[in-house]
Design an enzyme around this catalytic site. Structure first.
Site, PDB file in Angstrom:
ATOM      1  N   ASP A 189     -75.741   8.585 -20.835  1.00  0.00           N
ATOM      2  CA  ASP A 189     -75.191   9.793 -20.240  1.00  0.00           C
ATOM      3  C   ASP A 189     -73.917   9.361 -19.508  1.00  0.00           C
ATOM      4  O   ASP A 189     -73.751   8.181 -19.190  1.00  0.00           O
ATOM      5  CB  ASP A 189     -76.203  10.405 -19.276  1.00  0.00           C
ATOM      6  N   THR A 248     -71.984  11.286 -16.616  1.00  0.00           N
ATOM      7  CA  THR A 248     -71.915  11.565 -15.187  1.00  0.00           C
ATOM      8  C   THR A 248     -73.077  10.936 -14.445  1.00  0.00           C
ATOM      9  O   THR A 248     -74.245  11.210 -14.731  1.00  0.00           O
ATOM     10  CB  THR A 248     -71.906  13.080 -14.935  1.00  0.00           C
TER      11      THR A 248
END
Length: 796
Positions: free
Chosen positions: A508, A510
């Protein structure tokens, strides 16, 4: 003695009750068991008695609970939900479930119920999940049917699960404590006995030490080692050779022969070996149980995200009040007041106010999203700026957050499993050893009957699969300890095995590859003001604000400017006055009155004076300092590295380019992430997922192996296999190296255990190994395995 056909209790002599099952009259201890047994037989499920591996729970004639309570919403609101298609779904905890036959019995008994859509009983946590059509049947009917089979159903709640786990933990600690104290005490007595064998201890002192050892060993054998005997008995009923079968035989025979030697005063005793053996096995199983409990309950983590109550608005105008209301009592159409900083409790539509909402846990967007009248907000997100009033659009059970949870349950059900090589080898080993011990005892009985029992026992003890069963857990324990020391917490039992199969790593963006905190990375001036003055203006305008964008400007300038009439405009920016000029910081339309084009792609805010553009500020969620080194190290190992993010294309593209990552996807939803993962797995990829948000829980649960960041949401942590406790991503590469070394140590341990047995068993079968020598050999074999694992533990 006659035993009850249903619960296996002893039937009193004055009781004569029978149930006609499978063409025969079967003895029953009471009319309750008779009723349950006849219910099972009448339902065509009499095969249950053939396949069960443990007796059924004794039926209680006094149990007359009114299960109609399960149909009342006030009672079932916490464990029953209504799905989008109108189907009801409930989770029920079933006490009394002890084996696979119980699972088969309950599922098959319920499947004949009209209106039942689906039923599944998880043997590990005893959770029965049922889906049914409420217009055709009621939950009370389903629960009553389970109770009629002799089980005790109750609502599956977080507190219920925790109580069950606490009870299991306490019971295991008691057994482990008894074994440990016994091992220490009998070990001291054994020193005296072994020394006496050399120095001719007097008979009375020898017998005294033996009786004291027997007194201490008895509770260890009958209480601490009790699970071994019960498991062995179940395996015999199931006509299979479990790992506990030779364990219980060795403990039982060694204890009985030691007691005979103690009473008769002749022969050797092995109380110290019995207790040490019991303690080592209990310790391994306790560690395994703790790892299972640490996995947690996703539903508990889901509830932890949300507040316990919300402020529901009642009345209109001056008569309007807000009342704290439990989430379960909030209905669709209710109006909710959300204050700045509060977690939104339910999905809804904004009916009054403007604000920015932090949706990063759902979407991966690092910047808060502006919300105005008519916009949707999601439960589990955070209101940043101003108060909002929302109208509830979905109940909690039908919310977006709950949909993520349902997706998680589905992903867990499909999670790939890797078989444990050592366990499979040990099962075959057990059968072989039992056969060899029997052949050895039979041979020696025909040659030297007085030695047959001792030699047979020597074969069992010297070949007892202790070293083989410890080969994997000791190395795994050492690896887990090593991972913890470098900042990686293991929460699943088969992590180390899975590491060696991984060929793809998905990050991922963020909060994973990036810090999760917005930072000012660039200032581009557009007028006569210099960069320092522009930064000082922006810093003064955002001073004291808790907005994520405002925090990027805190402490970036040492100049102090005094502004007037400073006000926040939700979703647009901030405005202030200085020396008669109006300054604005935020979106270009708000600041300049029209859309302006920033210097390059990225996330920009502008500073304007009286509508004239003064400067652009580039805001980015900066990369973690070790991200580039980590990606390079993983790629050097031959691993494919991908990025999946809900952030914008330009942002994700820039990060991928900076890190040298070829495969990336932007603006992906949680469902898209799981679909992407499933597609990779369908093409033979073994995937490691690294994430931190609620939007990652489905893909974390569905991945072959998953890592949650230390600052991740509790729901993400609950459904990950490992948790990264420090922000250094290089720990991931170190973990892969640790797993590889652990696998090597496991192979060494298994090789040693097999080599030891290949040498020791023939010697024992020839009568060249006495029982005490066999016990020493078994202990030394286990010690070698443990020392090898400890050597690995200290290896950097």
């Amino acid at each position: 003695m006659t035993h009850c056909y249903h619960c296996n209790d002893v039937i009193p002599n004055n009781v004569s009750i029978a149930a006609h099952i499978d063409g025969k009259d079967r003895p029953m201890c009471c009319y309750g068991c008779k009723a349950v047994a006849e219910t099972i037989a009448d339902a065509g499920l009499k095969q249950y008695y053939q396949y069960r591996t443990a007796p059924a729970t004794k039926a209680s004639q006094e149990q007359r609970e009114d299960f109609a309570l399960y149909d009342q919403s006030a009672f079932n609101r916490e464990f029953v939900k209504t799905e989008a298609n109108g189907v009801q779904c409930a989770d029920i905890l079933i006490d009394g479930v002890s084996c696979a036959a119980c699972t088969w019995l309950i599922e098959n008994a319920l499947q004949s119920e009209t209106g039942l859509n689906d039923v599944h009983l998880n043997l590990q946590d005893k959770r029965l999940r049922v889906r049914w059509d409420n217009s055709k049947t009621q939950l009370s009917a389903l629960v009553s049917k389970v109770a009629a089979l002799g089980y005790s159903p109750k609502p599956y709640l977080a507190d219920t699960l925790k109580d069950s786990q606490r009870h299991e933990d306490r019971l295991f600690l008691k057994r482990l404590g008894v074994a440990f104290i016994g091992m220490m005490q009998v070990g001291m007595f054994a020193i005296g006995l072994h020394a006496g064998d050399v120095s001719d201890i007097s008979v009375e002192y020898r017998d005294y030490l033996r009786w004291v050892s027997a007194l201490v060993a008895t509770p260890v054998v009958f209480y601490a080692a009790g699970p071994f005997f019960s498991n062995a008995w179940r395996s015999l009923l199931a006509t299979s050779a479990g790992m506990d079968l030779p364990v219980s035989i060795a403990i039982g025979i060694a204890y009985l022969l030691s007691m005979v030697a103690t009473i008769s005063g002749t022969g050797a005793v092995y109380f110290d070996s019995i207790i040490m053996f019991t303690f080592l096995l209990l310790l391994g199983r306790y560690l395994e149980m703790r790892a299972r409990h640490q996995l947690g309950d996703p539903a508990t983590a889901l509830r932890a995200i949300l507040p316990r109550s919300a402020s529901v608005l009642r009345g209109e105008g001056s008569q309007q009040t807000h009342v704290a209301t439990a989430l379960a009592d909030i209905a669709v159409g209710d109006r909710i007041l959300i204050k700045p900083g509060e977690v939104i409790a339910v999905d809804g539509i904004v009916t009054d106010g403007q604000s920015s909402i932090d949706e990063s846990t759902f979407t991966g967007e690092s910047l808060p999203q502006s919300k105005d009248l008519g916009d949707s907000v999601l439960s589990g997100t955070i209101n940043i700026e101003s108060p909002l009033q929302i109208e509830v659009s979905h109940s909690l059970d039908n919310s977006r957050l709950h949909a993520v949870y349902d997706m998680l349950v589905t992903a867990q059900a499909n999670k790939p499993k890797i078989a444990a090589f050592a366990d499979a080898l040990a099962v075959k080993f057990v059968t072989t050893i039992l056969l060899l011990a029997s052949i050895t005892a039979a041979y020696w009985y025909s040659v030297a009957p007085q030695d047959a029992v001792w030699i047979g026992l020597s074969v069992l003890v010297v070949s007892c699969p202790c070293a083989l069963s410890l080969a994997t857990p000791t190395a795994l324990t050492a690896a887990v300890t090593r991972l913890k020391s470098i900042g990686m917490l293991v929460v699943a039992g088969d992590v180390i095995e899975k590491f060696k199969h991984i060929d793809t790593v998905i990050f991922d963006k963020t909060g994973t590859l990036t810090s999760g905190h917005i930072q000012l990375t660039r200032c581009v001036t557009q007028a006569e003001l210099d960069e320092g003055t522009c930064l000082a203006l922006a810093c003064a305008m955002e001073r004291d604000s808790e907005h994520p964008i405002a925090k990027a400007f805190h402490h970036i300038s040492h100049q102090t400017l005094v502004l007037e009439k400073r006000r926040n405009v939700p979703g647009s920016g901030v405005e202030a006055t200085l020396d008669g000029h109006v300054y604005r910081l935020g979106q270009s339309v708000f600041c300049c009155g029209s859309e302006q084009t920033p210097p390059v792609n990225g996330q920009w805010v502008c500073l304007a004076r009286d509508g004239e553009l003064l400067a652009w500020f580039c805001l980015n969620d900066s990369l973690r300092g070790q991200a580039a080194a980590t990606v390079k190290a993983l790629q050097k190992r031959g691993l494919r590295v991908d990025i999946l993010s809900g952030d914008s294309d330009s942002t994700v593209s820039n990060v991928a380019s900076e890190l040298g990552i070829e495969h990336w996807r932007a603006r992906v939803s949680p469902e898209d992430k799981l679909t992407y993962l499933r597609d990779l797995q369908a093409h033979g990829k073994r995937v490691l997922m690294v994430g931190d948000g609620i939007n990652d829980v489905g893909v974390l649960a569905g991945a072959d192996l998953s890592v949650a960041m230390g600052m991740a949401s509790e729901l993400a942590k609950t459904n990950a296999d490992l948790i990264l406790l420090n922000p250094d991503l290089r720990t991931l590469d170190s973990a892969i190296a640790t797993a590889a070394r652990c696998h090597m140590v496991i192979m060494q341990n298994i090789g040693w255990a097999l080599l030891y047995n290949a040498c020791a068993i023939p010697l024992a079968m020839m009568g060249l190994v006495l029982p005490y020598q066999a016990a020493i050999g078994m202990s030394l074999s286990s010690l070698v395995v443990v020392i090898n694992a400890l050597r690995f533990k200290g290896k950097q």
